[in-house]
Write a protein that holds these residues in place. Structure first.
Motif, mmCIF file in Angstrom:
data_model
loop_
_atom_site.group_PDB
_atom_site.id
_atom_site.type_symbol
_atom_site.label_atom_id
_atom_site.label_comp_id
_atom_site.label_asym_id
_atom_site.label_seq_id
_atom_site.Cartn_x
_atom_site.Cartn_y
_atom_site.Cartn_z
ATOM 1 N N ASP A 44 0.839 -1.311 0.049
ATOM 2 C CA ASP A 44 0.226 -0.046 -0.016
ATOM 3 C C ASP A 44 0.881 1.184 0.033
ATOM 4 N N LYS A 45 1.884 1.012 0.658
ATOM 5 C CA LYS A 45 2.889 2.507 1.127
ATOM 6 C C LYS A 45 3.423 2.906 -0.060
ATOM 7 N N LEU A 46 4.056 1.670 -0.855
ATOM 8 C CA LEU A 46 4.754 2.158 -2.041
ATOM 9 C C LEU A 46 4.056 2.754 -3.378
ATOM 10 N N ARG A 47 2.764 2.343 -3.386
ATOM 11 C CA ARG A 47 1.936 2.696 -4.254
ATOM 12 C C ARG A 47 1.493 4.155 -4.086
ATOM 13 N N ASP A 48 1.197 4.395 -2.691
ATOM 14 C CA ASP A 48 0.562 5.707 -1.886
ATOM 15 C C ASP A 48 1.877 6.677 -2.263
ATOM 16 N N LEU A 49 3.083 6.233 -2.193
ATOM 17 C CA LEU A 49 4.047 7.168 -2.253
ATOM 18 C C LEU A 49 4.416 7.416 -3.737
ATOM 19 N N ALA A 50 4.185 6.792 -4.564
ATOM 20 C CA ALA A 50 4.349 7.141 -6.035
ATOM 21 C C ALA A 50 3.447 7.775 -6.593
ATOM 22 N N GLU A 51 2.238 7.712 -5.982
ATOM 23 C CA GLU A 51 0.951 8.484 -6.646
ATOM 24 C C GLU A 51 0.810 9.861 -5.875
ATOM 25 N N ASN A 52 1.013 9.704 -4.575
ATOM 26 C CA ASN A 52 0.380 11.046 -3.730
ATOM 27 C C ASN A 52 1.596 11.744 -3.013
ATOM 28 N N SER A 53 2.541 11.432 -3.037
ATOM 29 C CA SER A 53 3.777 12.047 -2.134
ATOM 30 C C SER A 53 4.110 13.149 -2.947
ATOM 31 N N GLU A 54 4.275 14.454 -2.121
ATOM 32 C CA GLU A 54 4.775 15.713 -2.835
ATOM 33 C C GLU A 54 6.309 15.211 -3.196
ATOM 34 N N LEU A 55 6.996 14.529 -2.557
ATOM 35 C CA LEU A 55 8.410 14.134 -2.685
ATOM 36 C C LEU A 55 8.444 13.706 -4.192
ATOM 37 N N VAL A 56 7.527 12.823 -4.436
ATOM 38 C CA VAL A 56 7.506 12.406 -6.136
ATOM 39 C C VAL A 56 6.923 13.317 -7.030
ATOM 40 N N ASN A 57 5.687 14.010 -6.481
ATOM 41 C CA ASN A 57 4.856 14.815 -7.593
ATOM 42 C C ASN A 57 5.465 16.318 -7.794
ATOM 43 N N LYS A 58 6.393 16.631 -6.622
ATOM 44 C CA LYS A 58 6.822 18.032 -6.685
ATOM 45 C C LYS A 58 8.381 17.879 -6.767
ATOM 46 N N TYR A 59 8.932 17.145 -6.296
ATOM 47 C CA TYR A 59 10.372 17.193 -6.110
ATOM 48 C C TYR A 59 11.064 16.239 -6.840
ATOM 49 N N GLY A 60 10.305 15.310 -7.633
ATOM 50 C CA GLY A 60 10.709 14.255 -8.750
ATOM 51 C C GLY A 60 11.732 13.360 -7.944
ATOM 52 N N VAL A 61 11.194 12.603 -6.684
ATOM 53 C CA VAL A 61 11.971 11.586 -6.292
ATOM 54 C C VAL A 61 11.650 10.113 -6.914
ATOM 55 N N ARG A 62 12.951 9.587 -7.256
ATOM 56 C CA ARG A 62 12.766 8.260 -8.154
ATOM 57 C C ARG A 62 12.751 7.072 -7.178
ATOM 58 N N ILE A 63 11.940 6.197 -7.407
ATOM 59 C CA ILE A 63 11.925 4.897 -6.350
ATOM 60 C C ILE A 63 12.438 3.634 -7.003
ATOM 61 N N ARG A 64 13.486 3.071 -6.243
ATOM 62 C CA ARG A 64 13.929 1.965 -6.486
ATOM 63 C C ARG A 64 14.128 0.655 -5.460
ATOM 64 N N VAL A 65 13.578 -0.293 -5.914
ATOM 65 C CA VAL A 65 13.210 -1.585 -4.932
ATOM 66 C C VAL A 65 14.476 -2.469 -5.182
ATOM 67 N N VAL A 66 15.319 -2.855 -4.180
ATOM 68 C CA VAL A 66 16.349 -3.655 -4.428
ATOM 69 C C VAL A 66 16.154 -4.854 -3.449
ATOM 70 N N GLY A 67 16.438 -6.044 -3.854
ATOM 71 C CA GLY A 67 16.539 -7.260 -3.131
ATOM 72 C C GLY A 67 16.307 -8.415 -3.950
ATOM 73 N N PHE A 68 15.789 -9.468 -2.952
ATOM 74 C CA PHE A 68 15.565 -10.943 -3.493
ATOM 75 C C PHE A 68 13.838 -10.853 -4.032
ATOM 76 N N ARG A 69 13.363 -10.035 -5.036
ATOM 77 C CA ARG A 69 11.960 -10.257 -5.257
ATOM 78 C C ARG A 69 11.162 -11.316 -5.398
ATOM 79 N N ASP A 70 11.828 -12.495 -5.581
ATOM 80 C CA ASP A 70 11.291 -13.798 -5.658
ATOM 81 C C ASP A 70 10.422 -14.202 -4.437
ATOM 82 N N LEU A 71 11.060 -13.608 -3.338
ATOM 83 C CA LEU A 71 10.412 -13.961 -2.081
ATOM 84 C C LEU A 71 8.997 -13.102 -1.961
ATOM 85 N N LEU A 72 8.989 -12.306 -2.550
ATOM 86 C CA LEU A 72 7.655 -11.332 -2.276
ATOM 87 C C LEU A 72 6.430 -11.816 -2.798
#
Length: 258
Positions: free
Chosen positions: A68-96
Motif C-alpha cells: 500500500d505505501k509504495l503505491r501511495d508514495l508513487a501516486e500521492n507523495s509531494e516528494l515524487v510529484n513536486k520534487y521528482g524523487v525516483r523510487i528503486r526497490v532492491v533485493g530478492f524479489r522472488d520471495l515477495l
C-alpha cells in the motif's frame, strides 16, 4: 530503520505493526529533510530476508504495508510529484507476494524518469545475498564470453551490485545497536562514515540528523584524503602487475549518499 517493534512496546501500542506504521511516518519525514538538504541518494533497510522468520501475522502486516505505501508514495507523495524523487526497490524479489511485486513495478515505472533524489528501498535484502548474487553474475558473464577473467576487478563487481553507487558517505543505525545487521557491507567498507544512534527509528529526530551531518562534515576532508591515498596505492599496484593478472583498482566517486 531499526527499533519499530521496541518502540511499539515502549509506548504500549497494541501490535508491532503500529510501530512499523510509526516507522513509515518517520521515513517520510526523514526523506523530506534529506531532500531539503540536497542529499541525492538515500537507501533504507525496509525488510531483511531473515525477517521472513518472524510471525506470520507480522510478516503479513509488513507485506500489506509495503504494497500500500509504495503505491501511495508513487501516486500521492509531494516528494515524487513536486520534487521528482525516483523510487528503486532492491533485493530478492522472488520471495515477495505477487501483489507487493505489482506495487513495486508500478512505483518504479511511474518514477523512473524522475531526476530528483533516488530512494533505494531494500526489501527483502541482505548484503551477503547482494554480494553473492553479483559474484554469480560475474561468473556467468565470464562463462558466456561477456567478460574476460583477466578483467574482473572491483568496478566490474560493483556494476553488478543491487546498490552500485555512488559511494556511500554515511551509514546510520538506530535503536542503540552497535552492529551492521547485514546491510550495505560492501558499500560501508569503502570509507563510509558510520553512526550508531541510541534512539528507536520512530524517535529519530532532525537533531540526530543534524549532529550526524555536522560530524561527517568535520571528518569528510580526512575521509576524502584517505580515499585518494587508497586509490593512488591501488593504481600503482595495478600498474606493476602483469597484463594478464586480475586487479582491483577502481574507485567510484559521485553525489552524496546517505
Amino acid at each position: 530503520m531499526d527499533g519499530n517493534r521496541r518502540f511499539a512496546k515502549k509506548t504500549q501500542m497494541e501490535t508491532p505493526s503500529k510501530g512499523h506504521m510509526a516507522g513509515f511516518s518517520k521515513l517520510t519525514k526523514v526523506l523530506e529533510w534529506c531532500n531539503d538538504l540536497g542529499i541525492k541518494h538515500v537507501s533504507v533497510f525496509a525488510f531483511a530476508i531473515n525477517n521472513f522468520n518472524r510471525s506470520t501475522e507480522e510478516v503479513g502486516a509488513l507485506m500489506g504495508m509495503a504494497r500500500d505505501k509504495l503505491r501511495d508514495l508513487a501516486e500521492n507523495s509531494e516528494l515524487v510529484n513536486k520534487y521528482g524523487v525516483r523510487i528503486r526497490v532492491v533485493g530478492f524479489r522472488d520471495l515477495l507476494p505477487a501483489d507487493v511485486c505489482e506495487s513495486i513495478e508500478y512505483a518504479e515505472e511511474k518514477t523512473k524518469g524522475n531526476l530528483g533524489m533516488t530512494l533505494n528501498v531494500c526489501c527483502p535484502y541482505s548484503a551477503t545475498d547482494e554480494i553473492s548474487t553479483a559474484l554469480r553474475q560475474v561468473v556467468e558473464d565470464v562463462e558466456n564470453g561477456l567478460l574476460e577473467a583477466a578483467d574482473i576487478n572491483e568496478k566490474e563487481l560493483e556494476r553488478r551490485l543491487q546498490i552500485p553507487g555512488p559511494d556511500l558517505d554515511i551509514l546510520v543505525r538506530t535503536s542503540g545497536q552497535i552492529r551492521f545487521s547485514n546491510f550495505m557491507l560492501w558499500q560501508s567498507a569503502k570509507m563510509a562514515y558510520i553512526q550508531f544512534v541510541d534512539a528507536y527509528w520512530p524517535e529519530f529526530s532532525f537533531y540526530h540528523m543534524a549532529r550526524i551531518l555536522v560530524s561527517w562534515q568535520l571528518a569528510s576532508k580526512d575521509i576524502e584524503r584517505r580515499k585518494l591515498a587508497g586509490a593512488i596505492h591501488d593504481s600503482l599496484a595495478a600498474s606493476e602487475q602483469p597484463r594478464n593478472s586480475v586487479s582491483s583498482s577502481d574507485t567510484y566517486c559521485g553525489d552524496r549518499a546517505f
